[in-house]
Design a protein around this motif. Sequence first.
Motif, PDB file in Angstrom:
ATOM      1  N   THR A   1      60.500 -58.412  30.807  1.00 34.18           N
ATOM      2  CA  THR A   1      60.522 -56.942  30.772  1.00 34.18           C
ATOM      3  C   THR A   1      59.425 -56.371  29.868  1.00 34.18           C
ATOM      4  OG1 THR A   1      62.208 -57.049  29.040  1.00 34.18           O
ATOM      5  CG2 THR A   1      62.988 -56.776  31.293  1.00 34.18           C
TER       6      THR A   1
ATOM      7  N   TRP B   1      57.792 -52.997  27.375  1.00 34.05           N
ATOM      8  CA  TRP B   1      58.291 -52.314  26.171  1.00 34.05           C
ATOM      9  C   TRP B   1      58.710 -50.871  26.432  1.00 34.05           C
ATOM     10  CZ3 TRP B   1      55.016 -48.273  25.930  1.00 34.05           C
ATOM     11  CH2 TRP B   1      53.694 -48.465  26.393  1.00 34.05           C
TER      12      TRP B   1
ATOM     13  N   LYS C   1      63.415 -62.689  28.757  1.00 35.30           N
ATOM     14  CA  LYS C   1      62.335 -62.542  27.778  1.00 35.30           C
ATOM     15  C   LYS C   1      61.893 -61.077  27.694  1.00 35.30           C
ATOM     16  CE  LYS C   1      57.848 -62.249  27.397  1.00 35.30           C
ATOM     17  NZ  LYS C   1      57.822 -61.541  26.127  1.00 35.30           N
TER      18      LYS C   1
ATOM     19  N   GLU D   1      57.342 -58.195  23.429  1.00 34.79           N
ATOM     20  CA  GLU D   1      57.217 -58.485  21.994  1.00 34.79           C
ATOM     21  C   GLU D   1      57.527 -57.272  21.120  1.00 34.79           C
ATOM     22  OE1 GLU D   1      55.256 -59.492  24.440  1.00 34.79           O
ATOM     23  OE2 GLU D   1      53.663 -60.818  23.722  1.00 34.79           O
TER      24      GLU D   1
ATOM     25  N   GLN E   1      55.003 -67.627  29.848  1.00 38.54           N
ATOM     26  CA  GLN E   1      54.283 -68.647  30.605  1.00 38.54           C
ATOM     27  C   GLN E   1      55.177 -69.857  30.879  1.00 38.54           C
ATOM     28  OE1 GLN E   1      51.160 -67.832  31.784  1.00 38.54           O
ATOM     29  NE2 GLN E   1      51.466 -69.661  33.059  1.00 38.54           N
TER      30      GLN E   1
ATOM     31  N   GLY F   1      52.473 -54.943  33.388  1.00 36.07           N
ATOM     32  CA  GLY F   1      51.129 -54.609  33.851  1.00 36.07           C
ATOM     33  C   GLY F   1      50.748 -55.356  35.126  1.00 36.07           C
TER      34      GLY F   1
ATOM     35  N   THR G   1      49.397 -59.103  34.741  1.00 38.10           N
ATOM     36  CA  THR G   1      50.469 -60.076  34.469  1.00 38.10           C
ATOM     37  C   THR G   1      51.302 -60.284  35.734  1.00 38.10           C
ATOM     38  OG1 THR G   1      50.584 -59.015  32.293  1.00 38.10           O
ATOM     39  CG2 THR G   1      52.188 -60.726  32.729  1.00 38.10           C
TER      40      THR G   1
ATOM     41  N   MET H   1      55.090 -52.842  38.913  1.00 41.13           N
ATOM     42  CA  MET H   1      53.885 -52.760  38.075  1.00 41.13           C
ATOM     43  C   MET H   1      53.456 -51.313  37.888  1.00 41.13           C
ATOM     44  SD  MET H   1      52.216 -56.161  39.705  1.00 41.13           S
ATOM     45  CE  MET H   1      52.474 -55.591  41.370  1.00 41.13           C
TER      46      MET H   1
ATOM     47  N   CYS I   1      56.176 -45.788  34.055  1.00 38.16           N
ATOM     48  CA  CYS I   1      55.448 -46.196  35.261  1.00 38.16           C
ATOM     49  C   CYS I   1      55.505 -45.083  36.304  1.00 38.16           C
ATOM     50  CB  CYS I   1      55.983 -47.505  35.807  1.00 38.16           C
ATOM     51  SG  CYS I   1      57.752 -47.554  35.901  1.00 38.16           S
TER      52      CYS I   1
ATOM     53  N   GLN J   1      47.658 -49.764  22.423  1.00 37.16           N
ATOM     54  CA  GLN J   1      47.858 -48.781  23.498  1.00 37.16           C
ATOM     55  C   GLN J   1      47.165 -47.464  23.135  1.00 37.16           C
ATOM     56  OE1 GLN J   1      49.484 -49.324  26.605  1.00 37.16           O
ATOM     57  NE2 GLN J   1      48.543 -47.349  27.034  1.00 37.16           N
TER      58      GLN J   1
ATOM     59  N   GLU K   1      45.454 -46.888  35.736  1.00 41.35           N
ATOM     60  CA  GLU K   1      46.619 -46.481  34.957  1.00 41.35           C
ATOM     61  C   GLU K   1      46.255 -46.436  33.472  1.00 41.35           C
ATOM     62  OE1 GLU K   1      50.114 -49.106  34.542  1.00 41.35           O
ATOM     63  OE2 GLU K   1      51.311 -47.379  35.108  1.00 41.35           O
TER      64      GLU K   1
HETATM   65  O1  TXE Z   1      52.077 -55.453  29.686  1.00 44.86           O
HETATM   66  P1  TXE Z   1      52.264 -56.951  30.045  1.00 44.86           P
HETATM   67  P2  TXE Z   1      51.693 -54.790  28.279  1.00 44.86           P
HETATM   68  C1  TXE Z   1      50.903 -51.446  31.960  1.00 44.86           C
HETATM   69  C2  TXE Z   1      50.274 -50.350  31.142  1.00 44.86           C
HETATM   70  C3  TXE Z   1      49.980 -51.025  29.848  1.00 44.86           C
HETATM   71  C4  TXE Z   1      49.589 -52.403  30.333  1.00 44.86           C
HETATM   72  C5  TXE Z   1      49.741 -53.497  29.327  1.00 44.86           C
HETATM   73  O2  TXE Z   1      49.088 -49.923  31.751  1.00 44.86           O
HETATM   74  O3  TXE Z   1      48.948 -50.407  29.144  1.00 44.86           O
HETATM   75  O4  TXE Z   1      50.433 -52.654  31.423  1.00 44.86           O
HETATM   76  O5  TXE Z   1      51.036 -53.468  28.775  1.00 44.86           O
HETATM   77  C6  TXE Z   1      55.008 -60.526  29.431  1.00 44.86           C
HETATM   78  N1  TXE Z   1      53.352 -64.939  31.457  1.00 44.86           N
HETATM   79  N2  TXE Z   1      52.346 -51.412  31.912  1.00 44.86           N
HETATM   80  O6  TXE Z   1      50.669 -55.576  27.545  1.00 44.86           O
HETATM   81  O7  TXE Z   1      51.369 -57.790  29.212  1.00 44.86           O
HETATM   82  C7  TXE Z   1      54.975 -59.688  28.171  1.00 44.86           C
HETATM   83  O8  TXE Z   1      55.277 -60.469  27.039  1.00 44.86           O
HETATM   84  C8  TXE Z   1      54.555 -64.360  31.509  1.00 44.86           C
HETATM   85  C9  TXE Z   1      52.970 -50.739  32.977  1.00 44.86           C
HETATM   86  O9  TXE Z   1      52.931 -54.551  27.548  1.00 44.86           O
HETATM   87  O10 TXE Z   1      52.215 -57.076  31.512  1.00 44.86           O
HETATM   88  C10 TXE Z   1      56.002 -58.637  28.490  1.00 44.86           C
HETATM   89  O11 TXE Z   1      57.312 -59.146  28.277  1.00 44.86           O
HETATM   90  N3  TXE Z   1      54.842 -63.192  30.931  1.00 44.86           N
HETATM   91  C11 TXE Z   1      54.413 -51.092  33.084  1.00 44.86           C
HETATM   92  C12 TXE Z   1      55.771 -58.397  29.979  1.00 44.86           C
HETATM   93  O12 TXE Z   1      55.080 -59.556  30.459  1.00 44.86           O
HETATM   94  C13 TXE Z   1      53.864 -62.562  30.288  1.00 44.86           C
HETATM   95  C14 TXE Z   1      55.155 -51.188  31.804  1.00 44.86           C
HETATM   96  C15 TXE Z   1      54.910 -57.164  30.271  1.00 44.86           C
HETATM   97  O13 TXE Z   1      53.745 -57.238  29.506  1.00 44.86           O
HETATM   98  C16 TXE Z   1      52.561 -63.110  30.213  1.00 44.86           C
HETATM   99  C17 TXE Z   1      54.396 -51.869  30.792  1.00 44.86           C
HETATM  100  C18 TXE Z   1      52.329 -64.363  30.833  1.00 44.86           C
HETATM  101  N4  TXE Z   1      51.149 -64.962  30.823  1.00 44.86           N
HETATM  102  C19 TXE Z   1      53.048 -51.942  30.880  1.00 44.86           C
HETATM  103  N5  TXE Z   1      51.802 -62.248  29.516  1.00 44.86           N
HETATM  104  C20 TXE Z   1      55.126 -50.184  34.055  1.00 44.86           C
HETATM  105  N6  TXE Z   1      54.465 -49.803  35.140  1.00 44.86           N
HETATM  106  O14 TXE Z   1      56.276 -49.852  33.857  1.00 44.86           O
HETATM  107  C21 TXE Z   1      52.576 -61.201  29.167  1.00 44.86           C
HETATM  108  N7  TXE Z   1      53.835 -61.389  29.619  1.00 44.86           N
END
Ligand code: TXE
Length: 479
Positions: free
Chosen positions: A146, A148, A172, A175, A210, A226, A229, A248, A281, A328, A380
């Motif tokens: 999930t 944040w 999970k 962070e 991962q 994102g 990811t 996403m 989102c 951010q 985005e």
């Molecule tokens: O997302 P991440 P982040 C978008 C928004 C934001 C960007 C980055 O544009 O600025 O994404 O946000 C886990 N294997 N959205 O960095 O990294 C991570 O620990 C498995 C839009 O927070 O995608 C967290 O639990 N898992 C979105 C989850 O993935 C992994 C809401 C999301 O983190 C991983 C949030 C890996 N290799 C961000 N790397 C929406 N649309 O609602 C990271 N994670």
Amino acid sequence: MSELHRNLIGGEWIEGEAVDNINPSNTNDVVGRYARATAADTEKAIAAAKAAFPAWSRSGLLERHAILSKTAQEILARKEELGRLLSREEGKTLPEGIGEATRAGQIFDFFAGEVLRLAGETVPSVRPNIGVEITREPVGVVGIITPWNFPIAIPAWKIAPALCYGNTVVFKPAELVPGCAWAIVDILHRAGLPKGVLNLVMGKGSVVGQAMLDSKDVHALTFTGGTSTGRRVAEASIKVNRKFQLEMGGKNPVIVLDDADLKVAVETVAQSAFFSTGQRCTASSRVIVTEGIHDKFVAALAERVRNLKVGDALDQGTEIGPVVDESQLKQDCNYIEIGKSEGANLVVGGERVSRSTPGFYLQPALFTEATNQMRISREEIFGPVASVIRVKNYEEALATSNDTEFGLSAGIVTTSLKYATHFKRNAEAGMVMVNLPTAGVDFHVPFGGRKASSFGPREQGRYAAEFFTVVKTAYTSAG
Ligand code: TXE
């Protein structure tokens, strides 16, 4: 020093390296200390979930119903406290935090009911003396990853259906928001879940996430986060034949037509673009406005945005809390610079502001004279930044709103039944809003998008069964 909140693996609370959870409204305020799981912990959690699956998948419906119902009641009874924790660790305002905690309770309540409503079908075969039964079974071990931005609602809308339909879970959280995640798992654990049915592994995406992606024993994986990811989740899941579901990003449009009620238009757009600090989102960052209303709408919206009260998430009267963290905030400021360099006109906001405590405060930014081709209209941003795009008429507005790689939510403000009806049918989005903000959805109906926004079955409501179960077709001959 405050107590360490540990990970839950196989029914035991497990130590780990302590990480401070920081309040984005006041970086001197440590919300709590949370244990960071390792890859080895994650493998143990997956093994525990696998071991717990046979018994849980056949558990009595009343047992599942009671646990989910008890969880709902505790969340609702503690909604102020949980909402405060949420606002303190994520930065949305206290009313928004309490609203989200309430919603999490309602989601558990809904799925407590769904436990008792799982139905199949019995149909006659095309062959004589044969009966056909179509039933749904749990998938197995479900991995839940999930983001944040909705620290209690998103975990709730993934964990509740997973458990409801008899799956076991490895969860999970992001962070930045271990507090709400830990609280919800603690409540479920105390509500009586058997060992290993729900496991919590807080930690880094690159390590814990991962390890979940790499495991053959995670049979289904539901992810919100994102786009990049999400792609990794898809690639890793295809390699191990795993069912997966992705929610996403978005670049959600809201159209304002000449016939719109000005007050409704301003409030709808302000809510869509800036509330929850634009970190939804379903937030709208493309405001597509027809010529006749453009100038008076922009003047009224700019006035509203100028007066938005940015401050500590917990302060009474704050309308816009801080951005979630430094990185951010940098991303938001970077896009504001990109917008200026692309030739859009920054009419209000966009500067970092200070308050009595050190935090990540950004005055909401409104651009005008943007085009749909600019990067600020295509990528985005995920912050309180919106751009107005001027168009001639409804037809151009519709074409512009659909000209995006995303397709989560789309809105229109109009008093015309004709245009509202046409838009509902022709908007390329999973969710369409008429005279309502693009964000803010009910908990008992499907949620999800099209194009690059989503992959897989819808979340929430009864449609959640599609992802969290597998269908079996059984044939019986009368002999
Ligand atoms: O997302 P991440 P982040 C978008 C928004 C934001 C960007 C980055 O544009 O600025 O994404 O946000 C886990 N294997 N959205 O960095 O990294 C991570 O620990 C498995 C839009 O927070 O995608 C967290 O639990 N898992 C979105 C989850 O993935 C992994 C809401 C999301 O983190 C991983 C949030 C890996 N290799 C961000 N790397 C929406 N649309 O609602 C990271 N994670």
